[in-house]
Every structure is written in C-alpha cells, then in structure tokens.
Write an enzyme that holds these catalytic residues in place. Structure first.
Site, PDB file in Angstrom:
ATOM      1  N   VAL A 131      32.378   5.618  17.359  1.00 16.25           N
ATOM      2  CA  VAL A 131      32.930   4.899  18.518  1.00 16.25           C
ATOM      3  C   VAL A 131      31.850   3.930  18.999  1.00 16.25           C
ATOM      4  O   VAL A 131      30.722   4.347  19.218  1.00 16.25           O
ATOM      5  CB  VAL A 131      33.313   5.877  19.645  1.00 16.25           C
ATOM      6  CG1 VAL A 131      34.006   5.151  20.775  1.00 16.25           C
ATOM      7  CG2 VAL A 131      34.187   6.994  19.097  1.00 16.25           C
ATOM      8  N   CYS A 132      32.183   2.656  19.157  1.00 13.72           N
ATOM      9  CA  CYS A 132      31.121   1.669  19.374  1.00 13.72           C
ATOM     10  C   CYS A 132      31.557   0.515  20.280  1.00 13.72           C
ATOM     11  O   CYS A 132      32.741   0.295  20.512  1.00 13.72           O
ATOM     12  CB  CYS A 132      30.675   1.059  18.048  1.00 13.72           C
ATOM     13  SG  CYS A 132      30.433   2.215  16.716  1.00 13.72           S
TER      14      CYS A 132
END
Length: 380
Positions: free
Chosen positions: A128-129
């Site tokens: 997740v970024c």
C-alpha cells in the site's frame, strides 16, 4: 467471495474503531533525523546470482528470518505445507537471475527456498503506497514515495503497531546495484526481496510501483503462472528488468506499457527533462489509463495512491485528498525534496503501515528514511 467479505468487514471494524486521522499539512519534518536515514549496501551484479546477495544479507540474517516467520506464522501447518510445495514448484519456473538469487538467499538464511519465494510474492500482493512525481518552476523533476506494508499481519494492541511493519523496518536498506565496480542503478528495498518497488537509474529516470486494488488481483496471475501460463511478468521483476535494460525515459515507459503482468499495478515514472512524468494504470493485459505531466495544462505534479484516478477513494482510506491539498499548499515554486517529505510525513499519508519515505531524483543518490507514525495515527 467470503474471504473478500471478511476483509471488508475487518476494514470497516478498524475504520469504525480508529477513524482516519487527518492533520494540518506539516512543514517541520525536513530534514529528518540522521538516525532514521537508511544504510546503503552493495550488490555486485558481476557475481553469480546465487552469491551476489550474501554480503548484503549477512548482517541482517536474524531480522530477515524473524520477518519471514511473521508471514509463515499467519498460516496454519496444513496451509504452510501446501504453500511450501506450491512455492517450490513456482520457484523452479521463475526466470533467471531471480530464481538463482532466491535460492542463494534461502541458503544464506538457512530457510526452505519455498518460504523465501513466498516472502517475495507477498510484495506482489500487499503493498500500500503513495507516490508523487512532479517538477518545480525551473523544470527540475522530483519523485517521492511512502512504502506502506503489513496490513492485517498482526496488530499489537499494546503499542498500536503492525508486527510485520515493525519487523520490516529492521530489514530495509538502500541498495547500490553495481556492475564493473560502478553503480548501475539504486533501490530502497527489504533484504531478501529480489524485485524492485522503488528505484533510480541515474541520470535517466526514477520509478516506483503502487499496488492497484482491483478485482483481478495478483492471485489470479500467480495461479495462471503455477498452472503453466508464464507469458506475464512479475511486477517487481519487470521493474528490475527496466532498470537493467532501458536507457531512456521513453524506453522505460514502453516496457512498462507493453508487458503483460501477473497483477494490476500503477507505475509512476519520472525522467530528466520537463514534462517527463507519468502514472501508468495497468491491468494484467493492457494500459487502462495514463496521466502525464503537462505544465501548460496546469499538471505540474501527479499523486497516486492505490485507487484508480477516475474513482473516489473509500472513506476509510483517502490519502489522495489530503495529499493533494498539501502539495498545492506548498506550490510549484516550493516543489522539491523538502515539500515532498513534509507532504508524505503528514497524516494520513503517514500512517501505522508506513515503513519508509524515499526521495528520488536523477541528479542524486536515492535518499530514504524510516518512518514511525505516533499514536493517534490511522492504521493504514
């Protein structure tokens, strides 16, 4: 379908318990503390794949083993036995040099090769970024990213942390990939993972990957691969292939656009000339959207999280809106490493999953700092 409902219910329960913590745009986080800056290790590409990671991994062996155990401990014995068998089969089918590198790392760690393969697959599925690429008023390009990882892998109520995320911080380094004693490209990564999620090839381009939350997730691509359909590329392997083979921004973009993938993804690519910045939204088989910098149309930066640009972010994970507010508050005239680090250090882009923030430019070595979001802080 049941598994997806369970995940959704878990997310909603967490969202209801914690809520999304949003704060005013930070202006005081740069420069970061010296002790948070990552060390750099060298990987010699002239060595055999089975040997090239040995020196880099040796000082971190205990921490990497503990990290992999965090993954395997979340599987019951039957599932782990099946996974070990499936991963061994999968490993034998992986392309070189990645197959040889994983085997060499497993030997160095004293772990079954299947477990190290499973460890590498996790980054293809659960990252997740937030990534940002843009240019300042002088036409200089800057690129930055937060790497968030560890969702649903062991929440510790005693200190409000994800166990996986805490263990990851002990294994993350900057990696200087060298050939003939000279830097070929650089990355920020977790030791034991042989793909690339964050990288720079000076003086040509910068590149980050964000997972794309999509119904056609990576599990489908991995299943097809195991069953013998091996036309697609692994997300992190493609990034490394781009670093190895592309010699310009345009060549890198073409490779990222045209290769079939095992999992949907967003590729965020920056170059060395004005206007050279794109977010490529990929399905497994094609480009579904591509946003490019265009100064004349007012697009001097692009910000990408894990949701399609044309869709609304879910209420429990809207990092896009606060991020855009903070970037615009700084303005193009102040766009650069200082503003980017502050934006990515502002909650909720800084959250309990955030392991590190990297600053990328074709003019500089990669710079990466560990992050730690103090309570109150959003779990993701």
């Amino acid at each position: 379908m049941i598994d997806k409902l369970r995940v959704l219910v878990t997310i909603l329960l967490f969202a209801g318990s914690f809520g999304q913590v949003v704060e005013k745009c930070r202006t005081d986080t740069f420069p970061p503390p010296t002790e948070a800056k990552l060390k750099t290790v060298v990987v010699d590409l002239d060595k055999a794949p089975e040997e090239r990671w040995n020196e880099a991994i040796a000082p971190y062996k205990q921490d990497i083993v503990a990290l992999i155990e965090t993954i395997t401990d979340n599987l019951n014995k039957y599932v782990l036995d099946v996974a070990d068998f499936a991963m061994d089969v999968l490993l034998q089918s992986l392309p070189q040099p990645y197959q040889g590198e994983i085997k060499g790392i497993a030997k160095q760690l004293g772990l079954p090769p299947g477990q190290v393969t499973l460890y590498n697959i996790f980054y293809e599925l659960f990252t997740v970024c937030t990534s940002i690429v843009g240019e300042d008023s002088q036409g200089q390009l800057f690129h930055a990213r937060n790497l968030d990882f560890g969702l649903f892998l062991g929440w510790d109520n005693s200190n409000d942390t994800w166990l996986m995320t805490e263990r990851l911080r002990k294994t993350v380094v900057n990696i200087d990939f060298q050939r003939d004693g000279k830097t070929a490209y650089q990355s920020a990564s977790f030791l034991g993972y042989v793909g690339l999620l964050t990288a720079v090839k000076q003086p040509l381009f910068t590149l980050t990957i964000n997972e794309r939350f999509n119904k056609e997730g990576g599990f489908i691509g991995i299943y097809r691969w195991i069953m013998g359909d091996r036309n697609a590329q692994w997300m992190g392997f493609l990034t490394r292939n781009v670093m190895e083979q592309a010699n310009s921004f345009s060549e890198a973009k073409e490779m990222l656009m045209n290769q079939e993938l095992l999992a949907p993804a967003y590729y965020i690519l920056g170059g060395n000339s004005t206007g050279e910045g794109v977010v490529i939204t990929r399905s497994m088989n094609k480009v579904e959207d591509m946003q490019s910098l265009n100064i004349t149309e007012g697009r001097w930066y692009l910000l990408q999280t894990n949701y399609d640009p044309w869709d609304e972010c879910p209420f429990y994970d809207d990092r896009r809106t606060p991020g855009n507010i903070c970037v615009k508050q700084w303005g193009q005239e102040n766009f650069g490493f200082k503003s980017l680090y502050n934006v990515l250090s502002t909650k909720p882009n800084l959250n309990k999953l955030t392991v590190y923030t990297s600053l990328l430019s074709v003019r500089d070595d990669i710079q990466t700092w560990l992050q730690d979001c103090k309570t109150p802080c959003t779990p993701w």
